[in-house]
Write a protein that holds these residues in place. Structure first.
Motif, mmCIF file in Angstrom:
data_model
loop_
_atom_site.group_PDB
_atom_site.id
_atom_site.type_symbol
_atom_site.label_atom_id
_atom_site.label_comp_id
_atom_site.label_asym_id
_atom_site.label_seq_id
_atom_site.Cartn_x
_atom_site.Cartn_y
_atom_site.Cartn_z
ATOM 1 N N ASP A 25 0.865 -1.178 0.000
ATOM 2 C CA ASP A 25 0.000 0.000 0.000
ATOM 3 C C ASP A 25 0.903 1.230 0.000
ATOM 4 O OD1 ASP A 25 -1.731 2.077 0.475
ATOM 5 O OD2 ASP A 25 -2.579 1.265 2.329
ATOM 6 N N GLU A 26 1.094 1.829 -1.173
ATOM 7 C CA GLU A 26 1.948 3.014 -1.294
ATOM 8 C C GLU A 26 1.093 4.266 -1.424
ATOM 9 O OE1 GLU A 26 4.842 2.809 -4.355
ATOM 10 O OE2 GLU A 26 6.141 1.408 -3.285
ATOM 11 N N GLN A 27 1.435 5.262 -0.636
ATOM 12 C CA GLN A 27 0.821 6.580 -0.760
ATOM 13 C C GLN A 27 1.944 7.582 -0.995
ATOM 14 O OE1 GLN A 27 -2.477 6.791 -0.857
ATOM 15 N NE2 GLN A 27 -2.701 4.609 -0.321
ATOM 16 N N ASN A 28 1.875 8.272 -2.117
ATOM 17 C CA ASN A 28 2.948 9.194 -2.523
ATOM 18 C C ASN A 28 4.298 8.490 -2.568
ATOM 19 O OD1 ASN A 28 1.173 11.337 -2.798
ATOM 20 N ND2 ASN A 28 1.527 12.088 -0.708
ATOM 21 N N GLY A 29 4.280 7.235 -3.011
ATOM 22 C CA GLY A 29 5.509 6.482 -3.173
ATOM 23 C C GLY A 29 6.084 5.895 -1.906
ATOM 24 N N VAL A 30 5.376 6.043 -0.764
ATOM 25 C CA VAL A 30 5.880 5.543 0.519
ATOM 26 C C VAL A 30 4.995 4.397 0.988
ATOM 27 C CG1 VAL A 30 6.383 6.114 2.922
ATOM 28 C CG2 VAL A 30 6.758 7.823 1.114
ATOM 29 N N PRO A 31 5.564 3.196 1.234
ATOM 30 C CA PRO A 31 4.752 2.079 1.734
ATOM 31 C C PRO A 31 4.142 2.413 3.091
ATOM 32 C CG PRO A 31 6.875 1.294 0.929
ATOM 33 C CD PRO A 31 6.954 2.788 0.985
ATOM 34 N N GLN A 32 2.870 2.086 3.232
ATOM 35 C CA GLN A 32 2.144 2.364 4.463
ATOM 36 C C GLN A 32 1.884 1.060 5.227
ATOM 37 O OE1 GLN A 32 1.275 5.644 5.322
ATOM 38 N NE2 GLN A 32 2.529 6.120 3.513
ATOM 39 N N GLY A 33 1.994 1.130 6.545
ATOM 40 C CA GLY A 33 1.605 0.022 7.399
ATOM 41 C C GLY A 33 0.268 0.318 8.051
ATOM 42 N N VAL A 34 -0.480 -0.751 8.329
ATOM 43 C CA VAL A 34 -1.749 -0.606 9.035
ATOM 44 C C VAL A 34 -1.681 -1.422 10.319
ATOM 45 C CG1 VAL A 34 -3.100 -0.168 6.962
ATOM 46 C CG2 VAL A 34 -2.809 -2.515 7.771
ATOM 47 N N THR A 35 -2.504 -1.061 11.289
ATOM 48 C CA THR A 35 -2.499 -1.755 12.564
ATOM 49 C C THR A 35 -3.795 -2.521 12.785
ATOM 50 O OG1 THR A 35 -3.328 0.191 13.748
ATOM 51 C CG2 THR A 35 -0.933 -0.091 13.612
ATOM 52 N N VAL A 36 -3.682 -3.567 13.588
ATOM 53 C CA VAL A 36 -4.834 -4.365 13.991
ATOM 54 C C VAL A 36 -4.687 -4.678 15.476
ATOM 55 C CG1 VAL A 36 -5.161 -5.391 11.703
ATOM 56 C CG2 VAL A 36 -3.712 -6.546 13.384
ATOM 57 N N GLU A 37 -5.805 -5.078 16.082
ATOM 58 C CA GLU A 37 -5.823 -5.503 17.482
ATOM 59 C C GLU A 37 -6.331 -6.932 17.529
ATOM 60 O OE1 GLU A 37 -8.127 -4.474 21.701
ATOM 61 O OE2 GLU A 37 -8.280 -3.095 19.995
ATOM 62 N N ASP A 38 -5.569 -7.836 18.130
ATOM 63 C CA ASP A 38 -5.960 -9.240 18.139
ATOM 64 C C ASP A 38 -6.830 -9.566 19.352
ATOM 65 O OD1 ASP A 38 -4.232 -9.693 20.345
ATOM 66 O OD2 ASP A 38 -2.556 -10.241 19.037
ATOM 67 N N SER A 39 -7.084 -10.859 19.555
ATOM 68 C CA SER A 39 -8.029 -11.283 20.589
ATOM 69 C C SER A 39 -7.547 -11.014 22.007
ATOM 70 C CB SER A 39 -8.331 -12.779 20.437
ATOM 71 O OG SER A 39 -9.288 -13.001 19.425
ATOM 72 N N VAL A 40 -6.246 -10.809 22.205
ATOM 73 C CA VAL A 40 -5.749 -10.509 23.551
ATOM 74 C C VAL A 40 -5.314 -9.053 23.670
ATOM 75 C CG1 VAL A 40 -5.098 -12.891 24.059
ATOM 76 C CG2 VAL A 40 -3.410 -11.348 23.038
ATOM 77 N N CYS A 41 -5.843 -8.200 22.785
ATOM 78 C CA CYS A 41 -5.663 -6.747 22.870
ATOM 79 C C CYS A 41 -4.238 -6.300 22.551
ATOM 80 C CB CYS A 41 -6.069 -6.214 24.246
ATOM 81 S SG CYS A 41 -7.664 -6.804 24.833
ATOM 82 N N MET A 42 -3.491 -7.111 21.789
ATOM 83 C CA MET A 42 -2.193 -6.665 21.295
ATOM 84 C C MET A 42 -2.399 -5.890 20.002
ATOM 85 S SD MET A 42 0.305 -7.505 23.320
ATOM 86 C CE MET A 42 1.663 -7.169 22.202
ATOM 87 N N VAL A 43 -1.792 -4.724 19.903
ATOM 88 C CA VAL A 43 -1.880 -3.887 18.702
ATOM 89 C C VAL A 43 -0.540 -3.962 17.985
ATOM 90 C CG1 VAL A 43 -2.266 -1.562 17.812
ATOM 91 C CG2 VAL A 43 -3.520 -2.349 19.833
ATOM 92 N N HIS A 44 -0.574 -4.359 16.709
ATOM 93 C CA HIS A 44 0.686 -4.471 15.981
ATOM 94 C C HIS A 44 0.533 -3.987 14.552
ATOM 95 C CE1 HIS A 44 -1.331 -8.326 15.150
ATOM 96 N NE2 HIS A 44 -1.278 -8.554 16.431
ATOM 97 N N LEU A 45 1.687 -3.721 13.937
ATOM 98 C CA LEU A 45 1.764 -3.084 12.625
ATOM 99 C C LEU A 45 1.955 -4.129 11.542
ATOM 100 C CD1 LEU A 45 1.869 -0.163 11.434
ATOM 101 C CD2 LEU A 45 4.354 -0.288 11.667
ATOM 102 N N SER A 46 1.338 -3.901 10.392
ATOM 103 C CA SER A 46 1.369 -4.874 9.308
ATOM 104 C C SER A 46 1.660 -4.157 7.991
ATOM 105 C CB SER A 46 0.002 -5.584 9.231
ATOM 106 O OG SER A 46 -0.073 -6.442 8.121
ATOM 107 N N TYR A 47 2.627 -4.703 7.239
ATOM 108 C CA TYR A 47 2.969 -4.171 5.918
ATOM 109 C C TYR A 47 2.714 -5.233 4.866
ATOM 110 C CZ TYR A 47 5.350 -0.048 7.807
ATOM 111 O OH TYR A 47 5.644 1.131 8.430
ATOM 112 N N GLY A 48 2.025 -4.862 3.791
ATOM 113 C CA GLY A 48 1.843 -5.777 2.688
ATOM 114 C C GLY A 48 3.140 -5.996 1.922
ATOM 115 N N MET A 49 3.182 -7.116 1.175
ATOM 116 C CA MET A 49 4.418 -7.480 0.475
ATOM 117 C C MET A 49 4.209 -7.730 -1.011
ATOM 118 S SD MET A 49 6.144 -10.058 3.171
ATOM 119 C CE MET A 49 7.609 -10.065 2.151
#
Length: 777
Positions: free
Chosen positions: A531-555
């Motif tokens: 996911d590139e915006q203005n040529g810069v890859p963007q990461g998105v975050t999610v929250e799992d079942s135990v309330c951990m929030v982490h960053l995800s980058y597509g490949m």
């Protein structure tokens, strides 16, 4: 039949070719790896994209787009599961749904295809608009699509005449921007997938323990003496959970499965992550106890478990023995224990056994395990949450756990196991039709507007509003609304009354064919894609079942150069509808870190969001109850008194139809995830090439006068006099409690009445449907 009104089936089912054969192998193992290979070939995943699998759930990779089960420190060496691979392969497929595809097929023709066939066409590549004159989707450019949405929304005389659905696949960034847009537009109409799964958890737990989330982290599974798994099938729905259960079993923890079905994955499991088991053909026994309540019997079972704990504690007091309840915890941290205990003492064992479908001996055995466990985790899935009494059941479960102080200490706690990968995060971000004032105050202050205060529509309320002509615009951020929802013919009728339906999706599904007068199908990037915006890859975050929030980058390279990210689509919808005077929507969408900065200003727990989420594994949104801080009305963990309900729709149906009436639950096959059908097998249950099946106890089949393998029509019975039926289902003899049936959704969703919902949750009661069987034809 006594029903006066009837509606015909939606379509005539296509005859299925398949067979039933017992499955005697452990879950996972070589069978799972074989299916991984089959799906990669079937989806025509290009060679370069195979490496994607090795970055799934890795700190430098992407978060699995499937289930919300957490990862150990989000940095395991090679942990992926069969259904996770299916989800990734479906997204990384080389098959495409292009403009030429839509020129070939009318919507009517596509409606004749099965859900499996629709899934197999591949990734959407271009935005399209429905043309009623040709009954086809035709190309539309993005600017025109957003103008059309804005025109429809501005035309409405009341913002509440639009409703905005959200799937659990949406990222935190997209969800936050979506709720901000919709609230600035003027409504809290946020039906979402939570309404159909864990809403009972979200409504029930805050009353008893102050938070509607898990009170455990993954490390607690390494410390627990006992893990009770209620109404959940991990091998199909959360396969990576089996590795945690395997490790617990190996070190001697007791695992109890509490479920009408004795699922294969909780019997024996061969871990693909452990070479020795794979090479030797070995496996690990998971559950050491199976407790089999009848459908809708969980509340009575839990009441029996609590009653037995109190009996044992009373006996200890009488003999001067060690107390069974945690006296210190109850005294310091709880309210109204005495009333709760008195109610349990007064409850009738005869009623408990009759209503639960579990023998007194099995309840006593379960209680014996529980009281000898110093640290217990209770996990649950939709087997607990999709009933009329689900809120009370979740509250009672938390109360039983409170009896022995099993909340707020290592190795013990509550673990609602969420479904889709960010269903929890979306709720945290404000995808909530009943927002609290504190959240709205912070949101309004951060963006200088007055958010709407009136509660909005959940899923069922949205469908009813569409049916009544009160909602004229439907926007779906992911998902498959028309099929995931109950009472399918009425849901379709509701959507078709809209002036505009908008679906944002990666692949074609049924909801894109059940449309309003105007309709847009907008293709979006998948979680695995760059996911590139203005040529810069963007990461998105999610929250799992135990309330951990982490960053995800597509490949992976995007499936089409014409795709926009969900975040970009939301921003451009908002910009087209509201303009940029208050919020520069496109500026936020150019750099997702800016959205995270905004989240930090609005939602507690996200301080230094960008800094903390950059660390491998992210950070934990620690619920107050984990630290024994209780954000309840009393300021304590709250015991509640609830009676066993003896006047339910199921009981009334039984009184009317006698023992011919059966109780059905809908369930997933192993070859599907939610409403996405990857294949036609359910191998752990021994079903191959079939989906229109009904699991039935052989004694019930014989009693009702059917032959093994005979085909039946199924009719649900409800008090509105409407006949809801589906046709031509094969009876499959199965080890299921007598009086109960099981069948796959979405094929049996037409049987769930729109009015049959959980008290205080509004969740469709898909696990307790009163039905009658008739010979097919």
């Amino acid at each position: 039949m006594h029903c006066s009104k009837s509606r015909p089936p939606m379509t005539t089912p296509t005859p299925e070719k398949g067979h039933v054969a017992p499955y005697a192998h452990p879950a996972a193992g070589w069978g799972a790896l074989k299916q991984v290979a089959i799906n990669l070939v079937k989806e025509k995943v290009a060679g370069g994209k195979y490496k994607t699998l090795f970055k799934q759930n890795q700190p430098d990779g992407f978060d699995c787009p499937g289930c919300a089960w957490p990862d150990r420190q989000h940095a395991s060496t090679f942990e992926f599961c069969e259904n996770g691979v299916k989800a990734v392969a479906a997204e990384a497929t080389s098959k495409r749904v292009t403009n030429a595809f839509f020129a070939q097929y009318t919507v009517t023709e596509l409606m004749r295809q099965s859900d499996y066939e629709l899934e197999q066409h591949g990734r959407l590549t271009h935005p399209v608009r429905y043309d009623a004159a040709t009954d086809k989707y035709v190309p539309v450019d993005w600017d025109e699509a957003f103008r059309l949405i804005a025109d429809h929304l501005r035309r409405l005389d009341d913002p509440d005449r639009a409703t905005f659905y959200t799937s659990g696949r949406a990222s935190n960034e997209a969800a936050f921007l979506f709720q901000l847009f919709v609230r600035m537009y003027g409504t809290n109409n946020f039906p979402d997938c939570s309404n159909m799964c864990h809403e009972a958890t979200s409504r029930g737990l805050p009353v008893t323990v102050g938070v509607g989330k898990a009170t455990v982290v993954l490390d607690d599974f390494q410390l627990a003496d006992t893990i009770m798994v209620f109404g959940q099938n991990p091998a199909t729905n959360h396969p990576r959970m089996l590795n945690e259960l395997r490790d617990a079993a190996k070190r001697g923890a007791t695992i109890v499965s509490i479920n009408p079905l004795k699922e294969r994955g909780l019997q024996r499991f061969t871990s693909p992550q452990h070479v020795s088991e794979m090479l030797t053909g070995g496996s690990t026994k998971i559950a050491t106890m199976f407790v089999r309540p009848k459908l809708a019997g969980d509340f009575a079972l839990l009441k029996g478990l609590g009653k037995r704990v109190i009996e044992l504690d009373d006996a200890a007091i009488a003999t001067g023995g060690k107390r069974v309840v945690d006296v210190d915890f109850i005294r310091e941290h709880t309210a109204d224990f005495d009333a709760f205990a008195a109610d349990l003492r007064a409850e009738s064992w005869a009623d408990i056994v009759a209503e639960s479908g579990v023998t007194r001996a099995d309840i006593d055995a379960l209680a014996d395990v529980y009281v000898h466990s110093e640290r217990t985790i209770a996990c649950w899935g939709m087997g607990l949450t999709q009933h009329k009494e689900s809120v009370r059941t979740i509250q009672l479960l938390s109360n039983v756990m409170m009896l022995r102080g099993n909340i707020g200490r290592p190795g013990a706690g509550l673990m609602p196991v969420r479904g889709h990968s960010n269903v929890q995060g979306d709720r945290t971000m404000g995808i909530e039709e009943q927002p609290d004032d504190a959240f709205l105050d912070c949101l309004g202050a951060a963006f200088d507007f007055e958010p709407p205060r009136a509660h909005g529509q959940d899923v069922v309320a949205a469908i009813n509003a569409m049916l009544a002509g009160k909602v004229k615009v439907f926007v779906g951020l992911g998902g498959n609304f028309s099929i995931a929802t109950p009472d399918t013919p009425r849901t379709w009728e509701a959507l078709r009354q809209c002036d505009l339906t908008v679906n944002i999706a990666t692949k074609l599904n049924r909801s894109h064919l059940v449309i309003g007068k105007d309709s847009l199908l907008l293709p979006t990037l998948g979680r695995t894609e760059i996911d590139e915006q203005n040529g810069v890859p963007q990461g998105v975050t999610v929250e799992d079942s135990v309330c951990m929030v982490h960053l995800s980058y597509g490949m992976n390279k995007p499936a089409s150069p014409h795709l926009l990210s969900e975040t970009a689509i939301v921003a451009r919808m908002a910009d087209a509808t509201l303009g940029s005077d208050k919020v520069d929507w496109r500026w936020y969408a150019q750099d997702y870190a800016r959205i995270r900065d905004a989240i930090e200003k609005v939602i507690p727990g996200f301080e230094r969001f960008n800094e903390r989420v950059a660390h491998p594994g992210g950070f934990h949104l620690t619920p107050a109850s984990r630290n024994r801080v209780w954000k309840t009305a009393s300021g304590k963990a709250q015991f509640l008194v609830h009676a066993i309900d003896k006047d339910t729709p199921i009981k009334r149906a039984r009184a009317r139809y006698g023992d011919d009436m059966m109780v059905m639950m809908t369930t997933r096959s192993h070859d599907q995830y939610n409403t996405t059908i990857y294949g036609l097998d359910d191998r752990y249950r021994g079903v191959y090439g079939l989906r229109r099946v009904v699991f039935i106890h052989p004694a019930d089949r014989a009693r009702l006068g059917f032959a093994e393998g005979e085909h039946v029509d199924i009719t649900s019975v409800w008090e509105d006099g409407v006949t809801r039926h589906v046709q031509d289902f094969r009876l499959v003899d199965y080890d299921i409690p007598e009086g109960c049936l099981g069948a796959y959704y979405p094929e049996t969703n037409p049987l769930v009445p729109l009015e049959s919902i959980g008290d205080r949750s509004g969740t469709p009661t898909s696990k307790s449907i009163p039905v009658l069987l008739r010979r097919a034809g």
